[in-house]
Design a protein around this motif. Structure first.
Motif, PDB file in Angstrom:
ATOM      1  N   ARG A 211       0.838  -1.184   0.000  1.00  0.00           N
ATOM      2  CA  ARG A 211       0.000   0.000   0.000  1.00  0.00           C
ATOM      3  C   ARG A 211       0.882   1.246   0.000  1.00  0.00           C
ATOM      4  N   ASP A 213       1.484   5.561   0.275  1.00  0.00           N
ATOM      5  CA  ASP A 213       1.032   6.820   0.885  1.00  0.00           C
ATOM      6  C   ASP A 213       0.557   7.803  -0.174  1.00  0.00           C
ATOM      7  N   LYS A 228      -7.621   3.700  -5.391  1.00  0.00           N
ATOM      8  CA  LYS A 228      -8.049   3.863  -3.990  1.00  0.00           C
ATOM      9  C   LYS A 228      -7.712   2.618  -3.174  1.00  0.00           C
ATOM     10  N   LEU A 231      -4.113   2.455  -1.977  1.00  0.00           N
ATOM     11  CA  LEU A 231      -3.641   3.477  -1.046  1.00  0.00           C
ATOM     12  C   LEU A 231      -3.590   2.966   0.379  1.00  0.00           C
ATOM     13  N   ASN A 234      -4.358   6.495   5.091  1.00  0.00           N
ATOM     14  CA  ASN A 234      -4.469   7.941   4.925  1.00  0.00           C
ATOM     15  C   ASN A 234      -3.822   8.401   3.618  1.00  0.00           C
ATOM     16  N   GLY A 235      -3.839   7.515   2.628  1.00  0.00           N
ATOM     17  CA  GLY A 235      -3.141   7.778   1.386  1.00  0.00           C
ATOM     18  C   GLY A 235      -3.841   8.785   0.493  1.00  0.00           C
ATOM     19  N   ASP A 261     -14.133   9.356   3.524  1.00  0.00           N
ATOM     20  CA  ASP A 261     -13.033   8.409   3.705  1.00  0.00           C
ATOM     21  C   ASP A 261     -11.771   9.160   4.101  1.00  0.00           C
ATOM     22  N   LYS A 263      -8.927   8.281   2.972  1.00  0.00           N
ATOM     23  CA  LYS A 263      -8.173   8.345   1.732  1.00  0.00           C
ATOM     24  C   LYS A 263      -8.675   9.528   0.905  1.00  0.00           C
ATOM     25  N   LYS A 264      -7.760  10.132   0.156  1.00  0.00           N
ATOM     26  CA  LYS A 264      -8.107  11.331  -0.585  1.00  0.00           C
ATOM     27  C   LYS A 264      -7.824  11.155  -2.072  1.00  0.00           C
TER      28      LYS A 264
END
Length: 322
Positions: A211, A213, A228, A231, A234-235, A261, A263-264
Motif C-alpha cells: 500500500r 502513501d 483507492k 492506497l 491515509n493515502g 473516507d 483516503k483522498k
C-alpha cells in the motif's frame, strides 16, 4: 520572424510555419530569442480543443492563442525600461502558459517575472524540457501529495515527461519510489532512481499487497477504485493525466470520497510558478534532477513532433530546436 501558427482546432495538420511580426517590448517585458521549446500535454489540449471544457478558457470556437508553445529556453535579446534583473545575453527558461503562450517562435516577448535564469549545467534543449513537466511533478508530489522523507510513492506512467521528473523529485524529497511503466522503460526508471519498478505489461500494480502513501497518476485508464484500493489508510491519489474517463471519475467521485473516507482523491492542474521553477533549477544544478529527452525536431517538423507526442510512448520529453 518564423513561428508556428494555427487558427482552428484540429490535428497537427492545422499547424503551419508562418512569417509573423517580431514582437515589441513593453516596459516590464523581455524579448527572448528562443533556442528550444518543448511539447507538453497542455499543448495537445490547446491544439485539439479537447477536453471540451478547456475551450471555456482557450476559446470556444477557435483558439485564443494563435502561436502555441509554453516551455522555452533562450537568450535575452532586449529588455524593457523597467526590467531590473535581466540583461541582453542572459540565458533563461520559462513556462509561458500564464503569459500568453507563444513559445513556438523565433522570438517571444514576456513579462520579466516569468523568466528564470537557466541551470548552468544544461543545454538549451535540456532546459526547454524542464519547466512545465518538472513543476507539475513537484507541485503534485510536494503540495498535493505532501510527500516527505519515508513516504511510499507509486508513479503510474513513470517514463513520460512528468513521470521521469516525478521519480527524481520524489527521491529528492526522501520518498521510497515505485515506478510503473512498460517493459522497455524499466532500465530508464531504475537509472532515474526508482527503488522498485512494476511492468504493467506483465501484471497490474493493484495485484500487489503493498500500500502506498501517495499514488501519482500520470498516465493510465484504470477506474479510480483501483487506485483507492492500493492506497494506505491515509493515502492520497493525485490525478495528473490519463484517460478522460479517469479524469472525470476523479473530478466527480473524488469530492465524495474525500468527505467520507480518510483516503483522498485529487485532480491536479499545474500552475506556472517562478519560485518553483527556481527550486527545480537548484535541484538540477545540485545533480538531483536531470531532464530526459526522447527526440528533438526542427521547428519545420512540428507536425511530425506532435504526431509522435500524441502516440503517448515517448521516453521523457519531445523538444523543438528553433
Amino acid at each position: 520572424m518564423k513561428a508556428i501558427y494555427y487558427s482552428k482546432y484540429g490535428t497537427p495538420e492545422v499547424l503551419e510555419v508562418k512569417e509573423v511580426q517580431k514582437p515589441s517590448v513593453k516596459d516590464h517585458q523581455v524579448l527572448v530569442k528562443v533556442h528550444a521549446a518543448s511539447i507538453n500535454y497542455g499543448n495537445l489540449v490547446l491544439l485539439k480543443g479537447e477536453p471540451r471544457l478547456a475551450r471555456l478558457v482557450y476559446g470556444l470556437s477557435k483558439p485564443k492563442y494563435s502561436i502555441p508553445g509554453g516551455d522555452i529556453a533562450g537568450t535575452v535579446e532586449e529588455v524593457g525600461s523597467l526590467v531590473k534583473n535581466l540583461k541582453p545575453g542572459d540565458e533563461v527558461f520559462a513556462d509561458l502558459s500564464n503569459a500568453g503562450w507563444g513559445g513556438f517562435a523565433e522570438f517571444v516577448s514576456v513579462p520579466e517575472k516569468v523568466l528564470v535564469k537557466m541551470p548552468s549545467n544544461l543545454t538549451f534543449e535540456e532546459a526547454a524540457a524542464v519547466p512545465m513537466a518538472a513543476v507539475t511533478a513537484l507541485q503534485s508530489l510536494r503540495d498535493k501529495g505532501k510527500v516527505i522523507k519515508g513516504k511510499k510513492v507509486l508513479i503510474y506512467g513513470a517514463s513520460g515527461g512528468v513521470g521521469t521528473f516525478a521519480i527524481q523529485i520524489a527521491k529528492s524529497l526522501g520518498a521510497e519510489v515505485t515506478a510503473v511503466c512498460s517493459t522497455r522503460n524499466i532500465s530508464l526508471a531504475k537509472s532515474l532512481g526508482a527503488d522498485f519498478v512494476l511492468d504493467y505489461k506483465k501484471g497490474n500494480f493493484e495485484e500487489t499487497t503493498k500500500r502506498y502513501d501517495v499514488i501519482l497518476g500520470v498516465n493510465g485508464y484504470q477506474p479510480i477504485s483501483i487506485y483507492k484500493r492500493a492506497l494506505a489508510a491515509n493515502g492520497v491519489f493525485v490525478h495528473v493525466g490519463g484517460s478522460e474517463a479517469q479524469m472525470y471519475q476523479a473530478m466527480i467521485k473524488g469530492p465524495w470520497i474525500n468527505l467520507t473516507d480518510r483516503k483522498k482523491i485529487y485532480t491536479f492542474l499545474q500552475r506556472a510558478n517562478e519560485s518553483d521553477l527556481q527550486y527545480i533549477k537548484e535541484l538540477i544544478e545540485a545533480g538531483y534532477v536531470k531532464p530526459v529527452i526522447d527526440r528533438c525536431y526542427k521547428l519545420s517538423d512540428v507536425r511530425e513532433a506532435f504526431n509522435y507526442f500524441a502516440e503517448g510512448h515517448a521516453q521523457g520529453k519531445i523538444v523543438l530546436t528553433i
